[in-house]
Design an enzyme around this catalytic site. Structure first.
Site, mmCIF file in Angstrom:
data_model
loop_
_atom_site.group_PDB
_atom_site.id
_atom_site.type_symbol
_atom_site.label_atom_id
_atom_site.label_comp_id
_atom_site.label_asym_id
_atom_site.label_seq_id
_atom_site.Cartn_x
_atom_site.Cartn_y
_atom_site.Cartn_z
ATOM 1 N N ARG A 117 7.226 -11.724 23.837
ATOM 2 C CA ARG A 117 6.134 -10.751 23.816
ATOM 3 C C ARG A 117 4.879 -11.305 24.476
ATOM 4 N NH1 ARG A 117 6.181 -7.586 18.006
ATOM 5 N NH2 ARG A 117 8.414 -7.117 17.927
ATOM 6 N N PRO A 177 -4.791 -5.023 0.428
ATOM 7 C CA PRO A 177 -4.034 -6.085 -0.231
ATOM 8 C C PRO A 177 -2.841 -6.506 0.629
ATOM 9 C CG PRO A 177 -4.515 -4.308 -1.771
ATOM 10 C CD PRO A 177 -4.893 -3.817 -0.411
ATOM 11 N N GLU A 178 -2.625 -7.800 0.720
ATOM 12 C CA GLU A 178 -1.499 -8.331 1.484
ATOM 13 C C GLU A 178 -0.504 -8.973 0.528
ATOM 14 O OE1 GLU A 178 -2.879 -10.639 4.851
ATOM 15 O OE2 GLU A 178 -4.631 -9.346 5.106
ATOM 16 N N HIS A 199 -11.776 7.123 -10.021
ATOM 17 C CA HIS A 199 -10.757 7.442 -9.023
ATOM 18 C C HIS A 199 -9.350 7.127 -9.537
ATOM 19 C CE1 HIS A 199 -13.849 8.218 -6.018
ATOM 20 N NE2 HIS A 199 -14.464 7.139 -6.461
ATOM 21 N N ARG A 221 -10.159 5.188 -1.911
ATOM 22 C CA ARG A 221 -9.961 5.833 -0.605
ATOM 23 C C ARG A 221 -8.853 6.885 -0.613
ATOM 24 N NH1 ARG A 221 -11.824 2.396 3.652
ATOM 25 N NH2 ARG A 221 -11.214 4.059 5.068
#
Length: 274
Positions: free
Chosen positions: A155, A2-3, A93, A112
């Site tokens: 960069r 998720p962002e 879970h 996970r």
């Protein structure tokens, strides 16, 4: 993972439902999910605490308690928060359950098991979550082209990899980096130090614009969110390039290409993005 748009969606759905509730009971099925201080202290400290609100910072959520204590959560790859009635079927879970005085439960589910919780006492310095190392929020008033150019303009790394640097911009991951760069007509492979002043301006405009767009597309009711098990990916049909390698560019019709940048799959248009 998720962002920012997904985490903001969770906040907007969960917060109104839990404000003012008292945590009456805490169940921790997986002690390792409590990263700090430990599961035993976590359980004792949360007993009878009243929830004041929820805030988001980057990909983190923090539950604010009336005592001034904080519970910070990072969902990582597969974690989700569900606010359920007590008789709602418990998913396999489910690692943490906070039972409220209303009878409803705030549950943390994570296949996970990478997600983590941190508990901080009122006034305790946060040296454990990593939040203090985050860069600016894309919606900050002083988030600007100058800020991006100052932090990233020298960069040599690909610009996509730079956009996902949480120490510079909080909340952008693989999905939305692809989408932002597509809308900005910038190749994800371009070294950041090759971007022009105008391209930094375009990115500074498109980053918050695209994130707001996908937050809006993620909008749903608490009932819909619960029915879908917290998998709030309603904006998937609106993705233009992410996950669409080999399909036609929605702008020019050229076949979208895939490459690997920083160990992550990236999709872009070889014509529109240069």
């Amino acid at each position: 993972m998720p962002e920012l748009p997904e985490i903001e969606t969770v906040k907007r759905i969960i917060e109104p439902q839990i404000i003012g509730l008292t945590i009456k009971d805490i169940i921790v099925n997986r002690p390792e999910v409590v990263a700090y201080p430990n599961a035993d202290i976590f359980i004792k400290a949360l007993q009878n605490q009243v929830i004041k609100g929820v805030k988001r910072r980057g990909k983190f959520l923090t539950i604010l308690l009336e005592s001034g204590d904080l519970v910070t959560v990072h969902l990582r790859m597969t974690g989700c928060l569900l606010f359920t009635p007590p008789d709602y079927e418990t998913e396999k879970h489910t690692h943490i359950i906070l039972r409220m005085d209303s009878g409803w439960e705030l549950r943390f589910v994570d296949v996970r098991r990478f997600g983590r919780f941190w508990y901080l006492r009122c006034g305790e310095e946060d040296t454990v979550t990593g939040i203090r190392n985050l860069g600016k929020e894309p919606f900050d008033r002083d988030f600007s082209a100058q800020y991006l150019a100052d932090r990233l303009g020298n960069r040599k790394k690909p610009v996509k990899e730079c956009l996902m640097d949480q120490k510079v911009i909080a909340g952008i991951g693989n999905i939305y980096a692809d989408e932002i760069l597509f809308k900005s007509c910038i190749s994800p492979r371009r070294p950041a130090n090759t971007l022009t002043e105008q391209e930094w301006k375009t990115l500074a405009e498109e980053i918050p614009k695209q994130l707001k767009y996908f937050i809006e597309k993620n909008r749903m009711t608490p009932e819909e969110y619960l029915t879908e098990g917290g998998k709030n990916y309603r904006n998937t049909p609106y993705l233009r390039v992410y996950g669409k390698s080999g399909k036609s560019c929605p702008r020019c019709g050229e076949m979208l290409c895939r490459c690997v940048i920083g160990g992550r799959g990236s999709v872009y248009c070889p014509i529109c993005q240069n």
